[in-house]
Structure formats: C-alpha cells, structure tokens
Motif scaffolding. Structure first.
Motif, PDB file in Angstrom:
ATOM      1  N   ARG A 157       0.842  -1.183   0.000  1.00 34.50           N
ATOM      2  CA  ARG A 157       0.000   0.000   0.000  1.00 34.50           C
ATOM      3  C   ARG A 157       0.883   1.241   0.000  1.00 34.50           C
ATOM      4  NH1 ARG A 157      -3.900   2.077   4.693  1.00 34.50           N
ATOM      5  NH2 ARG A 157      -1.927   2.973   5.263  1.00 34.50           N
ATOM      6  N   ALA A 158       0.574   2.162  -0.893  1.00 36.11           N
ATOM      7  CA  ALA A 158       1.342   3.415  -0.977  1.00 36.11           C
ATOM      8  C   ALA A 158       0.387   4.592  -0.823  1.00 36.11           C
ATOM      9  CB  ALA A 158       2.072   3.506  -2.299  1.00 36.11           C
ATOM     10  N   THR A 159       0.840   5.588  -0.120  1.00 34.36           N
ATOM     11  CA  THR A 159       0.059   6.802   0.089  1.00 34.36           C
ATOM     12  C   THR A 159       0.732   7.950  -0.643  1.00 34.36           C
ATOM     13  OG1 THR A 159      -0.541   6.000   2.287  1.00 34.36           O
ATOM     14  CG2 THR A 159      -0.913   8.335   1.839  1.00 34.36           C
ATOM     15  N   VAL A 160      -0.036   8.675  -1.437  1.00 40.06           N
ATOM     16  CA  VAL A 160       0.508   9.818  -2.162  1.00 40.06           C
ATOM     17  C   VAL A 160       0.859  10.913  -1.164  1.00 40.06           C
ATOM     18  CG1 VAL A 160       0.048  11.585  -3.907  1.00 40.06           C
ATOM     19  CG2 VAL A 160      -0.807   9.259  -4.233  1.00 40.06           C
ATOM     20  N   VAL A 161       2.090  11.404  -1.258  1.00 41.46           N
ATOM     21  CA  VAL A 161       2.565  12.431  -0.342  1.00 41.46           C
ATOM     22  C   VAL A 161       2.481  13.806  -0.997  1.00 41.46           C
ATOM     23  CG1 VAL A 161       4.551  13.241   0.990  1.00 41.46           C
ATOM     24  CG2 VAL A 161       4.096  10.796   0.789  1.00 41.46           C
ATOM     25  N   GLU A 162       2.983  13.892  -2.249  1.00 43.29           N
ATOM     26  CA  GLU A 162       2.962  15.182  -2.949  1.00 43.29           C
ATOM     27  C   GLU A 162       3.142  14.992  -4.445  1.00 43.29           C
ATOM     28  OE1 GLU A 162       6.254  17.853  -2.331  1.00 43.29           O
ATOM     29  OE2 GLU A 162       7.666  16.202  -2.115  1.00 43.29           O
ATOM     30  N   HIS A 163       2.846  16.039  -5.185  1.00 44.84           N
ATOM     31  CA  HIS A 163       3.087  16.095  -6.628  1.00 44.84           C
ATOM     32  C   HIS A 163       4.188  17.123  -6.859  1.00 44.84           C
ATOM     33  CE1 HIS A 163      -1.262  14.877  -7.874  1.00 44.84           C
ATOM     34  NE2 HIS A 163      -0.913  14.289  -6.753  1.00 44.84           N
ATOM     35  N   THR A 164       5.124  16.808  -7.737  1.00 48.21           N
ATOM     36  CA  THR A 164       6.110  17.803  -8.152  1.00 48.21           C
ATOM     37  C   THR A 164       6.127  17.841  -9.673  1.00 48.21           C
ATOM     38  OG1 THR A 164       7.920  16.187  -8.108  1.00 48.21           O
ATOM     39  CG2 THR A 164       7.581  17.504  -6.120  1.00 48.21           C
ATOM     40  N   LEU A 165       6.409  18.981 -10.212  1.00 48.86           N
ATOM     41  CA  LEU A 165       6.490  19.160 -11.657  1.00 48.86           C
ATOM     42  C   LEU A 165       7.957  19.192 -12.056  1.00 48.86           C
ATOM     43  CD1 LEU A 165       4.459  19.533 -13.939  1.00 48.86           C
ATOM     44  CD2 LEU A 165       4.833  21.971 -13.761  1.00 48.86           C
ATOM     45  N   GLU A 166       8.332  18.348 -13.017  1.00 50.91           N
ATOM     46  CA  GLU A 166       9.714  18.253 -13.464  1.00 50.91           C
ATOM     47  C   GLU A 166       9.791  18.537 -14.955  1.00 50.91           C
ATOM     48  OE1 GLU A 166      13.244  14.886 -13.875  1.00 50.91           O
ATOM     49  OE2 GLU A 166      11.341  14.359 -12.975  1.00 50.91           O
ATOM     50  N   VAL A 167      10.635  19.471 -15.339  1.00 50.49           N
ATOM     51  CA  VAL A 167      10.876  19.756 -16.747  1.00 50.49           C
ATOM     52  C   VAL A 167      12.016  18.859 -17.193  1.00 50.49           C
ATOM     53  CG1 VAL A 167      11.557  21.498 -18.432  1.00 50.49           C
ATOM     54  CG2 VAL A 167      10.102  22.126 -16.514  1.00 50.49           C
ATOM     55  N   TYR A 168      11.746  17.953 -18.140  1.00 52.99           N
ATOM     56  CA  TYR A 168      12.781  17.019 -18.572  1.00 52.99           C
ATOM     57  C   TYR A 168      13.312  17.308 -19.959  1.00 52.99           C
ATOM     58  CZ  TYR A 168       9.039  14.377 -20.901  1.00 52.99           C
ATOM     59  OH  TYR A 168       7.986  14.010 -21.685  1.00 52.99           O
ATOM     60  N   ASP A 169      12.778  18.295 -20.638  1.00 54.24           N
ATOM     61  CA  ASP A 169      13.337  18.726 -21.917  1.00 54.24           C
ATOM     62  C   ASP A 169      13.224  20.240 -21.979  1.00 54.24           C
ATOM     63  OD1 ASP A 169      14.214  19.149 -24.472  1.00 54.24           O
ATOM     64  OD2 ASP A 169      12.899  17.670 -25.410  1.00 54.24           O
ATOM     65  N   GLN A 170      14.320  20.916 -21.680  1.00 54.91           N
ATOM     66  CA  GLN A 170      14.322  22.373 -21.611  1.00 54.91           C
ATOM     67  C   GLN A 170      13.974  23.013 -22.948  1.00 54.91           C
ATOM     68  OE1 GLN A 170      14.645  24.363 -19.066  1.00 54.91           O
ATOM     69  NE2 GLN A 170      15.311  22.970 -17.478  1.00 54.91           N
ATOM     70  N   GLU A 171      14.495  22.454 -24.039  1.00 50.31           N
ATOM     71  CA  GLU A 171      14.300  23.066 -25.350  1.00 50.31           C
ATOM     72  C   GLU A 171      12.843  23.049 -25.792  1.00 50.31           C
ATOM     73  OE1 GLU A 171      16.908  21.077 -28.015  1.00 50.31           O
ATOM     74  OE2 GLU A 171      18.717  21.737 -26.978  1.00 50.31           O
ATOM     75  N   ASP A 172      12.189  21.899 -25.640  1.00 48.47           N
ATOM     76  CA  ASP A 172      10.807  21.770 -26.078  1.00 48.47           C
ATOM     77  C   ASP A 172       9.804  22.050 -24.971  1.00 48.47           C
ATOM     78  OD1 ASP A 172      11.647  21.122 -28.627  1.00 48.47           O
ATOM     79  OD2 ASP A 172      11.724  18.974 -28.189  1.00 48.47           O
ATOM     80  N   GLY A 173      10.273  22.213 -23.752  1.00 47.05           N
ATOM     81  CA  GLY A 173       9.397  22.534 -22.638  1.00 47.05           C
ATOM     82  C   GLY A 173       8.546  21.370 -22.154  1.00 47.05           C
ATOM     83  N   TYR A 174       9.010  20.138 -22.373  1.00 42.66           N
ATOM     84  CA  TYR A 174       8.261  18.985 -21.891  1.00 42.66           C
ATOM     85  C   TYR A 174       8.420  18.861 -20.387  1.00 42.66           C
ATOM     86  CZ  TYR A 174       7.772  17.459 -26.719  1.00 42.66           C
ATOM     87  OH  TYR A 174       7.465  17.388 -28.043  1.00 42.66           O
ATOM     88  N   GLU A 175       7.313  18.602 -19.741  1.00 46.56           N
ATOM     89  CA  GLU A 175       7.333  18.442 -18.305  1.00 46.56           C
ATOM     90  C   GLU A 175       6.441  17.274 -17.911  1.00 46.56           C
ATOM     91  OE1 GLU A 175       6.144  22.394 -17.333  1.00 46.56           O
ATOM     92  OE2 GLU A 175       4.025  21.878 -17.355  1.00 46.56           O
ATOM     93  N   ARG A 176       6.694  16.733 -16.733  1.00 45.18           N
ATOM     94  CA  ARG A 176       5.884  15.631 -16.238  1.00 45.18           C
ATOM     95  C   ARG A 176       5.639  15.855 -14.747  1.00 45.18           C
ATOM     96  NH1 ARG A 176      10.829  12.128 -17.176  1.00 45.18           N
ATOM     97  NH2 ARG A 176      11.978  12.293 -15.259  1.00 45.18           N
ATOM     98  N   THR A 177       4.562  15.264 -14.284  1.00 51.26           N
ATOM     99  CA  THR A 177       4.227  15.337 -12.874  1.00 51.26           C
ATOM    100  C   THR A 177       4.755  14.090 -12.189  1.00 51.26           C
ATOM    101  OG1 THR A 177       2.230  16.601 -13.353  1.00 51.26           O
ATOM    102  CG2 THR A 177       2.348  15.511 -11.212  1.00 51.26           C
ATOM    103  N   ASN A 178       5.594  14.271 -11.202  1.00 51.76           N
ATOM    104  CA  ASN A 178       6.093  13.147 -10.404  1.00 51.76           C
ATOM    105  C   ASN A 178       5.209  13.002  -9.182  1.00 51.76           C
ATOM    106  OD1 ASN A 178       8.285  12.487 -12.026  1.00 51.76           O
ATOM    107  ND2 ASN A 178       9.595  13.995 -11.029  1.00 51.76           N
ATOM    108  N   LEU A 179       4.752  11.787  -8.940  1.00 54.36           N
ATOM    109  CA  LEU A 179       3.926  11.494  -7.776  1.00 54.36           C
ATOM    110  C   LEU A 179       4.805  10.835  -6.717  1.00 54.36           C
ATOM    111  CD1 LEU A 179       0.842  10.081  -9.669  1.00 54.36           C
ATOM    112  CD2 LEU A 179       1.043  12.298  -8.561  1.00 54.36           C
ATOM    113  N   HIS A 180       5.041  11.527  -5.634  1.00 51.08           N
ATOM    114  CA  HIS A 180       5.852  11.007  -4.541  1.00 51.08           C
ATOM    115  C   HIS A 180       4.934  10.254  -3.591  1.00 51.08           C
ATOM    116  CE1 HIS A 180       9.438  13.331  -5.669  1.00 51.08           C
ATOM    117  NE2 HIS A 180       8.539  14.187  -6.121  1.00 51.08           N
TER     118      HIS A 180
END
Length: 173
Positions: A62-85
């Motif tokens: 069982r895992a409990t969501v603690v927080e969401h963080t936004l990570e930019v993984y491609d600076q040039e194209d501005g791609y970002e993803r939401t990491n679920l901690h």
C-alpha cells in the motif's frame, strides 16, 4: 548519450588498436568513425530491448501519495511531467519513492495527497514503484524508470491508455 560512452567509444578504441597493430592501409583509418558509432548505437538499442528489468518483490504494498512535483525534462521543447511522490508501507517500516507510471492528466485528480494505492516494488531498489494490476483502469501515458536500468529510461505513449506498459516488460526472477 549513454551508448556513446558505453559501446561506441570502446568499439572505436578496439578498431584503432587493430589498425595500428595490424598496420592496415591508410584508407581504412576513417572507417572506425563511420562504423563504431552506428554499431555502438545498434548494440545499445538491442540491449535495451532484450535486457530485463530488475526482479520484483512478489507482494503488493500500500502506498500513500505524499505530494506532486512538476519536473521539466526537456528544456528546449518545454516537456514536463508530474512526479507522484509516495510513502510505501512495508512490514519493515516503509520508504519514500516515486511512482514510475506517468499518470495521464485525465486521472491525475485521483492521486490527491493522502490517497492510497496498491503498488509493486522492485526487489533491489526503492527508487521507483509502479501501480499494481488492481489499478488497470488508471490512464497512463508511459513510464519513467530513471535510474533503474540506466539514467533517463522512459517511454511516452501518444495517447493515454488504461493499464501499465510495464506489465508487458520482462523482469528478472
């Protein structure tokens, strides 16, 4: 460029050594530059396709969501993803990790802090966990296994689909 350091550079070094050792003609000297890098890239791609992921713990936790963080993984194209901690509860006490599944925006609202989910855990590392088969209804647009097999390993689907793309991968036993 992982393949460059891992495969192409050693292939080039072997060719250069052979060129000097066997005293090959001068016109064969540029050949390594044209063959070593594509050959190294090809070996790297084949290794990724054939290599198995680390072994899985046979239990779900069982895992409990603690927080969401936004990570930019491609600076040039501005791609970002939401990491679920998440905080994973285990009989040994638990650990903090990041969800490897890239949950689609349509289902992201379900992963609010303090929501609980069933996850699978790798036996050797706690860096990433992923949703178990009990949550095949969750739309996912890929996964990010950063650091499990090699840095930056991820896949991205053009359209989100239910179920885990990791379920079709081969794991060590």
């Amino acid at each position: 460029m992982v393949f460059l350091a891992t495969y192409a550079t050693p292939a080039f070094a072997v060719w250069a050594f052979a060129w000097f050792w066997f005293e090959l003609p001068w016109y064969l000297s540029p050949l390594p530059a044209f063959l070593a890098f594509p050959a190294g890239f090809l070996v790297w791609v084949i290794r990724l396709r054939v290599a198995r992921l680390p072994a899985l713990d046979p239990h779900t936790y069982r895992a409990t969501v603690v927080e969401h963080t936004l990570e930019v993984y491609d600076q040039e194209d501005g791609y970002e993803r939401t990491n679920l901690h998440v905080r994973v509860d285990t009989p040994d006490g638990g650990f903090d990790s990041v969800l490897a599944d890239n949950v689609a925006d349509e289902d992201l609202h379900r992963f609010h802090p303090s929501s609980t989910w069933s996850v699978r855990v790798f036996a050797d590392t706690t860096a990433r966990v992923f949703l178990s088969d009990a949550h095949d209804d969750v739309l996912r647009s890929g996964y990010h296994l950063d650091g499990i097999r090699h840095p930056g390993e991820h896949t991205q689907r053009p359209r989100p689909k239910p179920g885990s793309p990791l379920a079709r991968k081969r794991f060590r036993t």
